[in-house]
Structures are given as structure tokens and as C-alpha cells.
Scaffold this motif. Structure first.
Motif, PDB file in Angstrom:
ATOM      1  N   GLU B  30      -7.471  16.554 -25.123  1.00 11.45           N
ATOM      2  CA  GLU B  30      -6.486  15.529 -25.247  1.00 11.45           C
ATOM      3  C   GLU B  30      -5.525  15.548 -23.945  1.00 11.45           C
ATOM      4  OE1 GLU B  30      -4.164  15.806 -28.526  1.00 11.45           O
ATOM      5  OE2 GLU B  30      -3.573  13.788 -28.866  1.00 11.45           O
ATOM      6  N   PHE B  31      -5.188  16.585 -23.454  1.00 13.83           N
ATOM      7  CA  PHE B  31      -4.407  16.631 -22.294  1.00 13.83           C
ATOM      8  C   PHE B  31      -5.135  15.854 -21.128  1.00 13.83           C
ATOM      9  CE2 PHE B  31      -1.295  18.191 -19.654  1.00 13.83           C
ATOM     10  CZ  PHE B  31      -1.859  18.902 -18.571  1.00 13.83           C
ATOM     11  N   GLN B  32      -6.412  16.338 -21.076  1.00  8.43           N
ATOM     12  CA  GLN B  32      -7.186  15.841 -19.894  1.00  8.43           C
ATOM     13  C   GLN B  32      -7.246  14.315 -19.854  1.00  8.43           C
ATOM     14  OE1 GLN B  32     -11.576  16.637 -20.218  1.00  8.43           O
ATOM     15  NE2 GLN B  32     -11.508  17.332 -18.088  1.00  8.43           N
ATOM     16  N   GLU B  33      -7.728  13.730 -21.030  1.00  4.58           N
ATOM     17  CA  GLU B  33      -7.933  12.425 -21.216  1.00  4.58           C
ATOM     18  C   GLU B  33      -6.785  11.400 -21.021  1.00  4.58           C
ATOM     19  OE1 GLU B  33     -11.343  12.579 -24.904  1.00  4.58           O
ATOM     20  OE2 GLU B  33      -9.485  12.054 -25.296  1.00  4.58           O
ATOM     21  N   ARG B  34      -5.443  12.070 -21.343  1.00  9.83           N
ATOM     22  CA  ARG B  34      -4.295  11.108 -21.377  1.00  9.83           C
ATOM     23  C   ARG B  34      -4.079  11.330 -19.757  1.00  9.83           C
ATOM     24  NH1 ARG B  34      -1.516  10.036 -25.961  1.00  9.83           N
ATOM     25  NH2 ARG B  34      -0.102   8.743 -24.548  1.00  9.83           N
ATOM     26  N   GLY B  60      -6.607  23.163 -14.080  1.00 12.16           N
ATOM     27  CA  GLY B  60      -7.509  22.458 -13.325  1.00 12.16           C
ATOM     28  C   GLY B  60      -7.366  21.120 -13.470  1.00 12.16           C
ATOM     29  N   VAL B  61      -6.986  20.651 -14.509  1.00 17.92           N
ATOM     30  CA  VAL B  61      -6.789  19.020 -14.738  1.00 17.92           C
ATOM     31  C   VAL B  61      -5.713  18.401 -13.929  1.00 17.92           C
ATOM     32  CG1 VAL B  61      -5.910  17.345 -16.646  1.00 17.92           C
ATOM     33  CG2 VAL B  61      -7.584  19.112 -17.052  1.00 17.92           C
ATOM     34  N   LEU B  62      -4.590  19.270 -13.769  1.00 22.04           N
ATOM     35  CA  LEU B  62      -3.666  18.715 -12.777  1.00 22.04           C
ATOM     36  C   LEU B  62      -4.275  18.842 -11.373  1.00 22.04           C
ATOM     37  CD1 LEU B  62      -0.490  21.033 -14.158  1.00 22.04           C
ATOM     38  CD2 LEU B  62      -0.887  18.488 -14.373  1.00 22.04           C
ATOM     39  N   MET B  63      -4.796  19.774 -10.968  1.00 20.01           N
ATOM     40  CA  MET B  63      -5.354  19.696  -9.420  1.00 20.01           C
ATOM     41  C   MET B  63      -6.309  18.626  -9.397  1.00 20.01           C
ATOM     42  SD  MET B  63      -6.706  23.576  -9.084  1.00 20.01           S
ATOM     43  CE  MET B  63      -5.528  25.047  -8.795  1.00 20.01           C
TER      44      MET B  63
END
Lengths: 716, 108
Positions: B30-34, B60-63
Motif C-alpha cells: 500500500e505504501f508503494q502504490e500510494r 527502496g520505495v523512497l529511493m
């Protein structure tokens, strides 16, 4: 006088071009013809230079410059006769003894006539910069005739090219005929037209440039084996002309002003420098903004790379291949697409195909062996057709292409083993794959490697099971991969590791490679991500690091290459936090590079304490150039010292109350078990953690312990 | 708290996403999708003040989102990272590469 340099440099240029072209034409009839042409035109240029240098004014008896002038003309005429012979059958490697004999006879004849009679030139002299020839009765016949022979050959080749079915042969023929025509025109202008008609003899030596143009023409005619887009060629030529005009003209004007003024050179030099800087900046801007539109398809490479980087490997084998097909087919526009992947039987089987679903290629196929031996990554059919290096195996390779209905192959290898092949069919537009397409396929090779690795190792239906929409690995398989490392087997070291993945999938890995009896390479770390993607990335990275280890002697380069590989080929956002190192037991030393490993403890028996030794480190895969941040550290290992390395899974684990395990607890546990063997210590540390977390494991855990005995066999 | 709560609002042409709770293997998707969805549309401020856990996948999502933003000519900021998030960022060794904000006024 400065133009003499041109005539002496031309043979060097021709020699270089010949050496570069030689591998392309060896074992063909063109090998000796292009050598002959290079030699003849080198003699032409060199002789002309000698003639110019040695000629004197107002002297009727100058045997040396006269000889070299006649020799130059004979060599040029002979060169065009040889070129005519080439044009009769280029690019096909066919022999014609009659034509060869006729050409040889004509060459011998022209040398004999020019050198032995006064038919070409009676006398020469040089007055100031003008080189003056006193023409013999057959001068016009020889000069015009030689040019006519060259032009006829070029036009004949041009006409033949129009009827050629192979576009790459057509392209090669066009290049050679254009190069020949350009060479003749240039030579004619500077050697004949200007001296004879306009009475300008000072530029005579520039005629030797014609041999360079010809050399460039035949070099590209044999070395280019991929279709290029003429628009791209036009763009590049236009770029150079614009750059030359915007820089050359102002600098020339400044130089002219300086010559006129002849006072302090400071102002003209400054002016020229300013013009150079401004001019080049404007030229680059203009080329980038205005001429890129001519190139047209430049943007597709970047879009393709970006799209492939976002392929979700957790989507399942069929979905992944379907997505890759759709990503590649949009810009490349091919009619057929097949992905062959290595099966357990060692043969390649079609994992995806738009046409031949049941296709198989035997693992011991000669064509496959040939591609492996050449280390080929991308091979276009036009390369096989036109590159004479493939001549001995051309028939077999073309049959291989036919079996796959392909026009381009991307051969994915892991070391010497072929993992699979992407076979791209003919373009729907009817065109061939171009040099740009070839470079693009090379640029995306790494990403296709990742996909094929996934297809081969993960998405095998026999081991798939679907749990909550996740594809799960058999725990036996992932553990076996984790356990498949060289063990440290040395009398000075008691080493052990524990690697436990959570939910059967994870990014932690540990690997050792025995470099020599006394040297062991190690890597411990954690690839970011979750689930299948992290496991995939971990497996691929582990494989690649082993490959880099085989190729690199510089230890830091392995980390650099791993960084580049992660950045360019693994899913976006992937990074590696760990350590690379090696033990040198002969020197009782450990060397390592910290790439974000959270903790490395060393128990020092000398100080009877545990110290952190990892220092600063930076993860791999975040930035492109990691080299400034890599620091090689050296740690002497004294007898009874103990090394402990863990990934962050231990430190980040939490108790039921939400408290982190942290470094201090780990250090206390390490201290408490320092008297145990390496195996007992690692297991005890892990058990202490499980006790703390009430047997819950939320993240991958990797623990590596090593007890060092500088004197082998010494008691602990 | 085992659930990740997400609030989204628009502010001065930027999207602000506030996350509260753990970013772990359960909540990562969910974090990644948003984050990915938001960064493709506009400049993004990611408020991580109340994030209690940040896994490597979340990092990694933030990067990745930072790269996406840069390629699209947009910006991404990390607002008031919690201690856990701060430690995770520090563990990469590239603290200076993460655009961290202490106050939203810094944007203006």
C-alpha cells in the motif's frame, strides 16, 4: 609547403585503415585487393610528396622529382584499375581469374608506360609553391582515362547495388562507390583542374587527400555490417559542418585580423578564444535541439529501458513474458517473438512464442556452441550475412536464424552457460534492424538477463504453488541455494554461518569463494525488497558477484560493478547493504569494504574487549558512481580473535513490547558466548534473539562468526 | 499499531501524504502504490513523522520514488522523518541524498 604533411600522413592513415579492415576481409578475395589498393595509393601520396620536396625551380634536368611524379601517377592509375576490378564483383566473395589477370596486365602496363616513356610527363619543376608539370603527349589520355576507369567502376557497382536483394550488401556497395567517386572528384580538382585550367598549382598536394577518402570508403564498406539510418548519417555530417562553421569561421577571422594588425596577439587570441567558446556552445545547443528531431527514434531507447525496469517479476511467468513482449514490440515492431529458456534437460525450450510454441533447440547444437565461443550477446542477421568473420559458419547460423524465424538474437548467458535466447523476427516495416537497434538491444541486455534468469530459475511450473496470490518457493530450494557456497576450510579458521529467511523468501545472502588455499573471498548482505522480487534479486546478484570475481583482479572493482549492475538492471529501488571482503590467512589479515553492513564486531583477546570495526559504509545501487565512497579496510587477525558479522535483521527485531534488539544486546550475547565454537556461538546468538522476540522472526537473519587461530591447532 | 494509515491532501500544488504506523512486509504494498501514484502526478511531500517501522523495501520505495520524481521533473521531500526512519536513511550512508524537511515553510 605545409601541405606536404598531408602526402606523408596519408600512407599512415591508409595503413591504419587496412589493419582495421583486415580482420573483416581475411580469407576472402578482397583481402589482397584492398591491400593492393592501400599500397598503391600510399605509393601515390608518398611519391607526390617526395616529388614536391625535391623539385627545384628553373631546372630542366630533375630526374628524382620526375621519377616520383611518374611513379605517383602510375600508382594512382593502377589503384583505380584495381578498384575497377573490385567493383566487378564486390561484395560477393567470388574469384574471377580472367579479370584478375587483365587487371594485373593493365597495372604492369601503366607502370611500364609511365616510368619508361615520356608519354605522361616530360619534366617537372617547382616555382615557389607552384608545382609545374610539363605534360607529355598522352598526359590527358592517362589522367582522364584513369579517372574514367574509376568512375566507371563506381557507377557499375552502384548500378549492381540497385539489384541486390540484401540491404546490407546494398549499403556496403553504395559506400564503396560513393567513396570512390568522392576520391576521384577530389583528386581531379586538385591535381588536374586547378593546375591545368585555373593555373593554381600551390594546392596540388591536397590531391593526396583523395587516397584517404578512398581508404575511408573501403574501410566502411567492409566493416559496417548493420544497416544505418541515412538520416542519422546526415545529422552527424551536418553537426560537424555546423560546428566547423561556427568555430572555424570566427577563429579564422580572428587569425586574419591578427595577421593584418601584426601587433600584440593578445586581442585577436582573446577574441578567437571567446568566439570558440560561444560558437561551440551555440553549435551544441543547435545540434541537440534542432537536429535530434532528424534522429527521431533516439528517445525510444530510454523509454524502453525505463519500461523494462518496471516489469514486476512477481506477476508470474506468463505475465512477465507477455509484458516483455509488449514492451519490446512497440518500438521495434517485429512480426515474431520467441523466448527460449534452458530447461532441466539442458536444451532450450520455447517459454514464449508468437508462432512456434513447441520449439526446442538442443543444448549441444553447433550454432549455440559457436555463439557461446564468440561470447556473442546480440547478433543481427545482417551481421552474419555481411561480416566475413562469420563466413565459415554462415550457412549454419542462417539456418539457426531460420529455425527461430528471427532477424535478431539476444543470447543471454551466465558465464559460459546459455540461459536462453530472445529471438526477434523480421520488422513489420520490411526494414532491417539498424545499428541503433543493435546498440539499444545491447543496452537492455542486462534487464533481459534478469527476466530470463527469473524464467529459468523461479517460474518453473513444477515447483510453483500459489499462496495468497504470491508465488512461493520450495523452502528446500531456497535453502539449498543459500547453502551452496564454498565453506571456509582452513586450519586457522573456525567459521560458521546461519542464514534464515522469513516466509521462505528474502533478500539476505552470504557467500564465500575460495581464491587460493590461503585466501577466501566473502560477501554478506541484504538485498532490499520483499518477497519474490527480493529473492530473485538476491540470487541474480549472488551469481553476478561470482562472475565479477572471475573477471576482476581489483577488489574494489567488484563492488563498483555490483553497484552498477544493481542500478542498471535490478528493479528500481533495489539496493544492497552488506560487506565485501577477503581473508588472507597467510598474512593473518582480513580486508573488507563496508557497503552498508550494520555491524561487524571483533573480539580482541589483547584488549579483552569487543569493538565495532565496520566503519562508515554506503549501500550499493543508490547512486551511479560509488567509487569515491569505497574504502578498503585492513584488519589484522591475532590468535583467538573472533569476528561477528550480521545483517540488520537481528538488530531490527523487536520484542513483544516493541523494543529493538539493537547493538548492545547483540554485543552482550556475543560476549557471553565468546568461548563457544563458531557454530555454537552463531546458534546461541540466534537462539538469544528468538528468546527476546518470543520466537517471532519478522526479517531475514544472517549471522557469520569466525574464530581465528593464528597458530593452527592451538587450544581455544 | 499494526496498520498503516494514510492521509492525503493537496497543498500549494503539491501532494502531501501522511503515513502513520509500520511500513513492513504487510503494509509495504500500500505504501508503494500510494507513493508511486502520487509522485507521477505532482511534487510530493511524504510525512513520515508517525512511521514506526521502515523496512528496507520501504526505503527502496523512497529511493525509487526520488528517481521517478527527478526523471519527471518533479520533486519529492521527506518531512519530519521519525527516529526509525532517520536511522534507516542513515544506514544507507547517503543521508545527504535524501531531501529532508523539518518544516513545510522550508519549501516556500
Amino acid at each position: 609547403m605545409g601541405l606536404i604533411i598531408v602526402s606523408f600522413l596519408a600512407p599512415l592513415v591508409l595503413f591504419t585503415l587496412w589493419m582495421r579492415a583486415r580482420p573483416r576481409v581475411q580469407d576472402t578475395v578482397w583481402s589482397r585487393y584492398f591491400l593492393a589498393i592501400s599500397l598503391l595509393f600510399s605509393v601515390f601520396s608518398f611519391s607526390l610528396g617526395i616529388a614536391y620536396l625535391t623539385a627545384q625551380p628553373y631546372s630542366t634536368d630533375q630526374p628524382v622529382p620526375l621519377f616520383f611524379t611518374r611513379l605517383a601517377a602510375a600508382a594512382a592509375s593502377a589503384g583505380y584499375i584495381a578498384l575497377f576490378r573490385v567493383c566487378l564483383s564486390f561484395p560477393y566473395d567470388t574469384r574471377n581469374r580472367l579479370a584478375d589477370l587483365a587487371a594485373l596486365a593493365a597495372i604492369v602496363g601503366i607502370f611500364a608506360f609511365n616510368l619508361g616513356t615520356q608519354g605522361y610527363v616530360i619534366q617537372v619543376e617547382r616555382v615557389n609553391l607552384d608545382f609545374i608539370r610539363y605534360e607529355g603527349p598522352f598526359y590527358n589520355l592517362i589522367t582522364t582515362g584513369s579517372a574514367a576507369v574509376g568512375v566507371t567502376g563506381a557507377l557499375f557497382l552502384f548500378a549492381r547495388s540497385l539489384a541486390m536483394r540484401s540491404r546490407i550488401f546494398q549499403q556496403q556497395s553504395l559506400i564503396l562507390s560513393l567513396g570512390t567517386l568522392a576520391s576521384i572528384v577530389l583528386g581531379f580538382i586538385f591535381a588536374i583542374r586547378l593546375p591545368q585550367v585555373s593555373r593554381i598549382g600551390s594546392l596540388y598536394l591536397l590531391s593526396t587527400l583523395s587516397s584517404v577518402i578512398l581508404g575511408i570508403g573501403y574501410y566502411y564498406s567492409v566493416s559496417i555490417t548493420r544497416i544505418f539510418a541515412w538520416s542519422e548519417v546526415g545529422r552527424r555530417i551536418l553537426s560537424y559542418l555546423i560546428l566547423a562553421a561556427l568555430i572555424g569561421v570566427p577563429v579564422g577571422i580572428a587569425a586574419y585580423v591578427f595577421l593584418l594588425v601584426r601587433s600584440s596577439p593578445l586581442i585577436p587570441v582573446l577574441g578567437a578564444g571567446l568566439c570558440f567558446v560561444l560558437g561551440s556552445h551555440l553549435a551544441v545547443l543547435f545540434v541537440d535541439r534542432s537536429l535530434d528531431a532528424i534522429a527521431g527514434r533516439k528517445k525510444y531507447r530510454e523509454a524502453l529501458q525505463s519500461a523494462l525496469a518496471h516489469v514486476d517479476l512477481a506477476g508470474g511467468r506468463d505475465a512477465v513474458l507477455e509484458e516483455v513482449y509488449s514492451i519490446l514490440s512497440a518500438p521495434l515492431g517485429f512480426s515474431e517473438f520467441t523466448v527460449m529458456a534452458e530447461g532441466e534437460d539442458g536444451d532450450l525450450h520455447a517459454a514464449f512464442s508468437t508462432t512456434a510454441a513447441g520449439m526446442t533447440v538442443r543444448g549441444d547444437s553447433p550454432s549455440l556452441a559457436l555463439l557461446e565461443s564468440k561470447g556473442t550477446m546480440v547478433l543481427l542477421k545482417t551481421d552474419v550475412v555481411a561480416n566475413r568473420a562469420y563466413a565459415p559458419v554462415k550457412k549454419d547460423l542462417l539456418e539457426f536464424y531460420e529455425s527461430l524465424r528471427a532477424e535478431a538474437l539476444i543470447v543471454v548467458r551466465e558465464g559460459r552457460e546459455t540461459l536462453g535466447i530472445f529471438a526477434l523476427g523480421a520488422r513489420l516495416s520490411g526494414g532491417d534492424y539498424t545499428a541503433y537497434d543493435y546498440e539499444t538491444l545491447q543496452a537492455i541486455y542486462g534487464k533481459l538477463f534478469v527476466v530470463l534468469y527469473y524464467i529459468k530459475n523461479i517460474a518453473r511450473e513444477s515447483i510453483l504453488s500459489t499462496v495468497d496470490r504470491e508465488i512461493a518457493f520450495s523452502s528446500q530450494i531456497i535453502e539449498s541455494i543459500q547453502e551452496n557456497v564454498d565453506r571456509i576450510d582452513h586450519p586457522k579458521a573456525d567459521a560458521h554461518f546461519i542464514a534464515r529467511s522469513t516466509r521462505k523468501l528474502g533478500g539476505d545472502f552470504i557467500d564465500f569463494v575460495r581464491l587460493s588455499p590461503n585466501r577466501y573471498f566473502f560477501v554478506v548482505g541484504d538485498v532490499s525488497g520483499k518477497g519474490l522480487n527480493a529473492s530473485m534479486s538476491m540470487l541474480i546478484l549472488k551469481t553476478m558477484i561470482r562472475n565479477f570475481l572471475k573477471e576482476e583482479k581489483d577488489f574494489a572493482k567488484i563492488a563498483e560493478r555490483a553497484n552498477a549492475f544493481i542500478k542498471d538492471n535490478l528493479p528500481r529501488g533495489t539496493f544492497f547493504a552488506g560487506v565485501f571482503g577477503y581473508f588472507d590467512f597467510a598474512k593473518d589479515t582480513m580486508y573488507f569494504i563496508n557497503c552498508g553492513i550494520p555491524i561487524m564486531y571483533l573480539f580482541s583477546p589483547v584488549f579483552n574487549t569487543v569493538i565495532e570495526i565496520q566503519g562508515e559504509g554506503r549501500v550499493l545501487g543508490f547512486i551511479r558512481d560509488i567509487s569515491p565512497y569505497l574504502k578498503l579496510r585492513r584488519v589484522p587477525l591475532s590468535s583467538d580473535s573472533i569476528l561477528l558479522i550480521t545483517t540488520d535483521g537481528i538488530l531490527e527485531s523487536e520484542s513483544l513490547r516493541g523494543e529493538r534488539y539493537g547493538k548492545e544486546r547483540l554485543q552482550r550475547s556475543f560476549w557471553a558466548h565468546r568461548g563457544d565454537s563458531a557454530k555454537d556461538m552463531a546458534q546461541a546468538l540466534f537462539q538469544d534473539l528468538l528468546t527476546y522476540t518470543d520466537n517471532r522472526q519478522e526479517d531475514d537473519i544472517t549471522v557469520f562468526s569466525l574464530k581465528y587461530k593464528a597458530k593452527p591447532g592451538s587450544e581455544e | 499499531m499494526n496498520q498503516l494509515t494514510i492521509e492525503e491532501r493537496q497543498e500549494n500544488g503539491r501532494t502531501v501524504l501522511e503515513f502513520a504506523g509500520p511500513v513492513n512486509s504487510y503494509t509495504f504494498t500500500e505504501f508503494q502504490e500510494r507513493v508511486y501514484k502520487a509522485v507521477k502526478k505532482a511534487d510530493l511531500v511524504v510525512n513520515l513523522e508517525k512511521v514506526t517501522t521502515l523496512s528496507s523495501a520501504g526505503l527502496g520505495v523512497l529511493m525509487a520514488a526520488m528517481e521517478e520524481a527527478e526523471e519527471g521533473g518533479r520533486k519529492l521531500w521527506i518531512f519530519k522523518p521519525s527516529e526509525i526512519v532517520r536511522l534507516a536513511i542513515e544506514s544507507t550512508g547517503f543521508t545527504d541524498k535524501f531531501p529532508v524537511l523539518k518544516t513545510l515553510k522550508d519549501l516556500d
